[in-house]
Structures are given as structure tokens and as C-alpha cells.
Design a protein around this motif. Structure first.
Motif, PDB file in Angstrom:
ATOM      1  N   ARG A 445       0.825  -1.208   0.000  1.00 29.91           N
ATOM      2  CA  ARG A 445       0.000   0.000   0.000  1.00 29.91           C
ATOM      3  C   ARG A 445       0.862   1.262   0.000  1.00 29.91           C
ATOM      4  O   ARG A 445       0.409   2.332  -0.381  1.00 29.91           O
ATOM      5  N   GLN A 456       0.101   2.835  12.751  1.00 28.34           N
ATOM      6  CA  GLN A 456      -0.614   1.667  12.227  1.00 28.34           C
ATOM      7  C   GLN A 456      -0.515   0.488  13.178  1.00 28.34           C
ATOM      8  O   GLN A 456      -1.458  -0.300  13.301  1.00 28.34           O
ATOM      9  N   ALA A 465     -10.814   0.982  12.473  1.00 22.26           N
ATOM     10  CA  ALA A 465     -11.372   0.927  11.119  1.00 22.26           C
ATOM     11  C   ALA A 465     -10.276   1.061  10.066  1.00 22.26           C
ATOM     12  O   ALA A 465     -10.364   0.466   8.986  1.00 22.26           O
ATOM     13  N   HIS A 466      -9.228   1.848  10.365  1.00 21.25           N
ATOM     14  CA  HIS A 466      -8.119   2.010   9.410  1.00 21.25           C
ATOM     15  C   HIS A 466      -7.404   0.685   9.174  1.00 21.25           C
ATOM     16  O   HIS A 466      -7.077   0.332   8.032  1.00 21.25           O
ATOM     17  N   ALA A 468      -8.685  -2.309   9.626  1.00 26.03           N
ATOM     18  CA  ALA A 468      -9.605  -3.195   8.906  1.00 26.03           C
ATOM     19  C   ALA A 468      -9.648  -2.853   7.421  1.00 26.03           C
ATOM     20  O   ALA A 468      -9.693  -3.749   6.569  1.00 26.03           O
ATOM     21  N   ALA A 469      -9.622  -1.555   7.105  1.00 22.06           N
ATOM     22  CA  ALA A 469      -9.641  -1.142   5.703  1.00 22.06           C
ATOM     23  C   ALA A 469      -8.389  -1.607   4.970  1.00 22.06           C
ATOM     24  O   ALA A 469      -8.454  -2.057   3.822  1.00 22.06           O
ATOM     25  N   ALA A 470      -7.234  -1.511   5.636  1.00 25.70           N
ATOM     26  CA  ALA A 470      -5.980  -1.975   5.025  1.00 25.70           C
ATOM     27  C   ALA A 470      -6.041  -3.472   4.745  1.00 25.70           C
ATOM     28  O   ALA A 470      -5.618  -3.938   3.669  1.00 25.70           O
ATOM     29  N   ARG A 471      -6.565  -4.244   5.698  1.00 24.41           N
ATOM     30  CA  ARG A 471      -6.687  -5.695   5.493  1.00 24.41           C
ATOM     31  C   ARG A 471      -7.628  -6.014   4.337  1.00 24.41           C
ATOM     32  O   ARG A 471      -7.351  -6.888   3.509  1.00 24.41           O
ATOM     33  N   ASN A 472      -8.741  -5.298   4.271  1.00 30.89           N
ATOM     34  CA  ASN A 472      -9.722  -5.558   3.212  1.00 30.89           C
ATOM     35  C   ASN A 472      -9.150  -5.229   1.838  1.00 30.89           C
ATOM     36  O   ASN A 472      -9.387  -5.965   0.863  1.00 30.89           O
ATOM     37  N   GLU A 473      -8.400  -4.130   1.741  1.00 29.88           N
ATOM     38  CA  GLU A 473      -7.777  -3.788   0.464  1.00 29.88           C
ATOM     39  C   GLU A 473      -6.772  -4.860   0.050  1.00 29.88           C
ATOM     40  O   GLU A 473      -6.701  -5.247  -1.130  1.00 29.88           O
TER      41      GLU A 473
END
Length: 598
Positions: A445, A456, A465-466, A468-473
Motif C-alpha cells: 500500500r 498503524q 477501522a483504518h 480493517a480497511a488496510a486488510r480488506n484492500e
């Protein structure tokens, strides 16, 4: 449940220290003393995991850093009457300064040269402490006063155990959050493959400096905690032999996790009590233990424990292997090709590069349009790699221009290109083998500055949420290349074909505008080449990502690329569509050795 496991994994090491503290409070005074010193050693071991294990930097200065922390807090109390808590903060600052000073030359050397640098620092510090008699008491040492916290004077063995146990647990908690989070993973990436780390925004010098600083802060803090417990500080207690002994903590326990530092530090520090009946042979036993661990258990005692656990999990491992086999054969569905834009995205004009008398790149030029797939071919020694390294930022140009969407690239470091929307893969697979596939892609990323990674790491611990968003991406990128089922698998255990797919996932997760592909099918089995070509075509169509491809496999390039440049003797000798370029007699003579007249 997963959130609970994450929290327990983060606080588990600290809970162990608190449990040892609670256990020791019910024992006699001497066991309390032994456990107190063992807790300090566990903190030192955890701190050395950051430097020795993750950053792969050998240090022989741990004892001197510990002395700096111990003397700082003690001298502030003795000469200035500074309260103990402020003295601990002072030890943190001087520890950070010591780590930074060691890192100044330390980040430029590796191996035995680095060991010598740290050994010099160790020797100089002890000499200064010994000679500054008016301040430190010299070789005779100084008496450390009993600390006072909020009106509570720490005097008994139980008091010291409670003090050291609580503060050590807090320090280990911080180290665990950093090691398990983005900071520790980026540090492993920087130590494992510097070129790949730089390509994705990880500044190797910055991370190695941070490793020295963080490790030294922890060790200095341990020294400040132990100073009132040992009561008398003298320079001989912090000499070279204690430094060597401390270096054994992560080596014996395990260099790649906080648990290894705790196990090595606590176990080796308590071992002399067990070996009292054979005290004359302690050094021989320690040396033999280190040799046995290095030879048969390179991962330390933690690895031995994991091997025992893995026997129970073997059926799950077999299912994982079957899943990997399926992923490697997963067919790619080619999406309709999106027409490229005539607008230029990457422009190379008049680039020159000399290596002495060798003119490696001679006024090279090429253009990659928005959304285009452009190939670069040529025989060995034609200058392709040199030109590619200039574009990717790992080699400076002597002359010429390289622009990306109007921005000049020649003055930018390699790590800065990802911010503009440029990523890459490598000729020789450059995955971070000890990290999982998911962590490899998260690093892709590109948000990998040291301070950002610290934030991080905290986000991962909190489950924000940040994070979780990194994992989802990252999971979405893995799914795009057919590796979602292997997200938790160590990257180093994948087949070569799947490692190529992983590199592609890492390259696309930041949603770049251009990917630089350096021989993407090099070493890949023939059966997988078409799958990778279809995967790249689909990514280009779905994500509108342009590609510059350097490759020796002519059929692969001809089917993948829409335009082609041919290099010979450092210069671009032909350009056009793959079919037209490959058919040129001059190109066939240059590349295939065919006779032009024929």
C-alpha cells in the motif's frame, strides 16, 4: 473471537510478566530477588528482538546502553534530587540518544563490521564511566538510593519485585504492539530485502535507525529499573561479557518474536540458580547451549515449541498445500481489452548512462501511454536492465529526462515513486518470505514511514477501522490474483508461480497508474505463463493500470504488449506493434542472430 485472539496476542507477553510478579510475591526474599532480575532480563531480551531478530543487526553494546540508563536515573536522583519517575524518563531519553549515536555508523555496516562498531561504543562508554570519578564514582561505583513513588518508598524485596514487574510489563506491552504491528513487519521487510522494501516506500536507513533507538530505549529502561535493585553501580558490571551474554537472549529464545526474547532472557538469567551445584562449569554449559541452538534450532526455543505444536496441526497443513495447488492452477478469465489512451503517461527521452568506458544506455527513448502495455526487449547486455533501473529509481542517469504524468522522476528516491502511482515487480522474486501473503500486500500500500507504521501498529492492536480497511484492500488484491485462500500463509513457502502472483497483488493494492514488470515470467513453469499473461491483461482492463514490461520470453511479450521497443548496444533500435517489430530483419538479426540478407 478473532478480536479477542488479537487482543490476547498483544497483551499476552505482558500478562506473563505480571503473572510471574504475582507468583513471586508469595515466595521468600531470595526468589523475589531472582525473579526481579529475571524480569529485567526478559525486558532486555524483548528489546534485543527488535534489533537482533527483526533488523538483523548484531550488537555488542547492550550492557553499555543498560549502564547509560542505570547511571542516568541514579545520577539524577543523587546529584539533583530528581524524583524516580522523572529519572526513568531521563533514562528513556539517554537510551534513545545512545541508540541514535550507534545507528549513525551502524546503518552503514553489516556483519562483523557492525559488531566492531558496537564493540567500540561499548568500550568507550565503560571507559568514560570509569574515568568520570567525580560524577559516577569510577571503578568503586556509587550507591543508588531507594526510589520513592507518590510517597511510597521502595525498600523490601517484594516492593522491588512489584515495581519492576509492573514497569517491565508496560514496556513489554509497547514492544509487543510495535513488533506485531506494521513497524515490526516493515522492519523485517527492510532487513529481508532492502531493494524491494525501498520500492514500496520503506526507508531502510530510517527503519534501521529506529530499530537501534527502540531497542536502546528498552534496554536503558531495564537498566534504570534494575539500578535501585542492585543498589551498587560499577562499570565492571556492564562490560563486554555481559553484552555477549545479553546477545544470547534472543538467539537462544528465538529472534523473531517477543516470546523468544522473554524465554531467552528469563531462562538464561535464572539458569545460574539452577546450575549452582556445578557453578564452575556454567560458562561451558552456556556456550554449549548456544552452539546447539544455532546448529539445530536456528529459530531458538520458540521454534522447538512450534515444531511440537505443528505435529498436531499437520492435517491442516496438508489441506493448505492442497489449497495452494488449486490456487496455482486457477484459470484466469480474460476481460475485454480496454483501448489505451493516446495520452503519454511515462516518457523517457535522451537517457544516457555510462559505466566507465561502457555506454550502457545511449540516448534511450520510449513512451508508455495511459492504460497501455509497453514491452522492452533486447539481447543480453543491450541495456534493458540499466534503463529499467533508471526508470524505477535504483540507478541515476547521466543525462536525459524521465517524466511521469509531467513530473520528473530523476530527482526522486525509489521509495517516493509509489506516492506518484508507480509500483513494480522484480526479475528475481522479492517477496518478504517470513511475512504472510497478507502482510506482504499490506506493505504494498506504500504508507510505510516510520511514524506512520507506529500509528498503524497501534491501530492494529486496537482493531481500528483504518487497520480493517488496510486488510480488506489487501485481501481484495490477493483475491484478484487467486491467492485469497493463502492470505495467512508465509510468502516464502509459496511456489514460484504463486510468488509471482503475490508480487502482482502487492503491486496493484495501492491502485497505481503504472506497474514496472521486470521479467514477470522468469523461472515460471510453462503451464503457468499463459495464466499470468491472462491475469495481467485482466488487471490492465479492470483497473486501467498501464504496464512497462521487460522480458526475454518473446511469445509472452508478443501476446501481452500492444507496443514494443527493442534495445541494442544501449539504444532503442526499433519501435512499433509487437508483430511489426519482431518481423523487422534488423531486429531478428540483433535478437535471434539471423542473417539479415537471408
Amino acid at each position: 473471537m478473532s478480536d479477542l485472539r488479537r487482543v490476547l496476542a498483544g497483551i499476552g507477553p505482558a500478562l506473563v510478566l505480571l503473572a510471574l510478579t504475582a507468583l513471586g510475591l508469595g515466595l521468600d526474599n531470595y526468589p523475589k530477588f531472582v525473579i526481579s532480575i529475571a524480569l529485567v532480563s526478559m525486558l532486555v531480551g524483548a528489546s534485543l528482538v527488535v534489533l537482533v531478530g527483526l533488523a538483523r543487526c548484531i550488537t555488542l553494546a547492550a550492557a553499555s546502553v543498560m549502564a547509560i540508563g542505570a547511571y542516568t536515573s541514579s545520577l539524577l536522583a543523587i546529584h539533583l534530587g530528581i524524583p524516580y519517575l522523572i529519572g526513568l524518563a531521563g533514562a528513556l531519553l539517554t537510551g534513545a540518544l545512545a541508540g541514535w549515536l550507534i545507528a549513525l555508523p551502524g546503518t552503514r555496516f553489516r556483519g562483523h563490521n557492525l559488531a566492531m562498531v558496537t564493540l567500540v561504543f561499548q568500550s568507550v562508554c565503560i571507559i568514560l564511566i570509569r574515568e568520570a570519578k567525580s560524577l559516577t564514582g569510577g571503578a568503586e561505583g556509587i550507591h543508588v538510593p531507594a526510589p520513592t513513588l507518590f510517597g511510597w518508598t521502595v525498600r523490601t524485596d517484594g516492593d522491588f519485585l512489584l515495581l519492576i514487574g509492573v514497569f517491565s510489563a508496560l514496556a513489554v506491552l509497547v514492544l509487543t504492539v510495535l513488533v506485531r504491528g506494521a513497524f515490526g513487519k516493515n522492519l523485517q521487510a527492510a532487513a529481508g530485502n532492502e531493494v524491494a522494501a525501498e520500492a514500496f516506500g520503506v526507508s531502510v536507513p530510517a527503519y534501521l535507525t529506529a530499530a537501534f533507538v527502540v531497542s536502546s530505549i528498552g534496554i536503558a529502561f531495564a537498566g534504570a529499573l534494575s539500578a535501585p535493585r542492585v543498589r551498587i553501580l560499577d562499570p565492571d558490571s556492564y562490560g563486554v561479557l555481559p553484552s555477549i551474554f545479553m546477545l544470547a537472549y534472543p538467539i537462544v529464545g528465538g529472534m523473531h518474536s517477543i516470546w523468544g526474547g522473554l524465554l531467552g532472557g528469563g531462562g538464561l538469567r535464572m539458569l545460574p540458580e539452577v546450575l549452582r551445584p556445578v557453578a564452575d562449569y556454567q560458562e561451558l554449559f552456556f556456550a554449549s547451549l548456544v552452539i546447539v541452538v544455532v546448529m539445530f534450532f536456528p529459530g531458538g526455543l520458540v521454534e522447538l515449541i512450534r515444531r511440537a505444536v505443528s505435529v498436531v496441526r499437520r492435517p491442516a497443513d496438508d489441506r493448505r498445500a492442497a489449497s495452494e495447488h488449486t490456487a496455482a492452477r486457477r484459470p484466469a478469465t480474460v476481460q475485454p481489452i480496454v483501448a489505451e489512451s493516446p495520452e503519454p503517461l511515462l516518457q523517457v527521452a535522451g537517457v544516457d548512462k555510462h559505466f566507465g568506458a561502457l555506454h550502457a544506455v545511449n540516448s534511450a527513448r520510449l513512451v508508455v501511454p495511459v492504460g497501455g502495455i509497453h514491452g522492452l526487449i533486447g539481447p543480453n547486455g543491450a541495456g534493458k536492465t540499466s534503463l529499467f533501473n533508471i526508470v524505477s529509481g535504483f540507478l541515476p542517469a547521466d543525462a536525459g529526462r524521465v517524466t511521469f504524468d509531467g513530473t520528473s522522476l530523476l530527482d526522486l528516491a525509489a521509495r517516493d515513486r509509489i506516492r506518484l502511482g508507480i509500483t513494480r515487480t522484480f526479475q528475481h522474486v522479492a517477496v518478504f518470505g517470513q511475512l504472510s501473503c497478507l502482510d506482504n500486500v499490506i506493505i504494498g500500500r506504500g504508507r510505510n514511514g516510520v511514524l506512520a507504521a507506529v500509528g498503524q501498529s497501534l491501530d492494529e492492536f486496537r482493531g481500528s477501522a483504518h487497520a480493517a480497511a488496510a486488510r480488506n484492500e489487501a485481501l481484495a488484491a490477493l483475491d484478484a490474483v487467486g491467492l485469497a485462500d493463502l492470505a495467512r500463509t508465509p510468502a516464502g513457502s509459496l511456489s514460484l508461480g504463486n510468488q509471482r502472483r503475490l508480487e502482482i497483488a502487492r503491486a496493484i493494492v495501492s491502485d497505481p497508474r503504472l506497474i514496472l514488470l521486470d521479467e514477470p515470467v522468469s523461472g515460471v513453469a510453462e503451464a503457468e505463463i499463459d495464466d499470468l499473461r491472462e491475469l495481467l491483461l485482466r488487471i490492465n482492463a479492470e483497473r486501467k493500470i498501464a504496464m512497462l514490461v521487460v522480458e526475454h520470453n518473446i511469445p509472452f511479450v508478443a501476446k501481452l504488449c500492444r507496443s514494443l521497443s527493442v534495445m541494442g548496444a544501449g539504444a532503442i533500435v526499433a519501435e512499433g506493434t509487437p508483430a511489426d517489430v519482431i518481423a523487422l530483419p534488423a531486429v531478428r538479426q540483433l535478437y535471434f542472430g539471423e542473417d539479415v540478407a537471408a
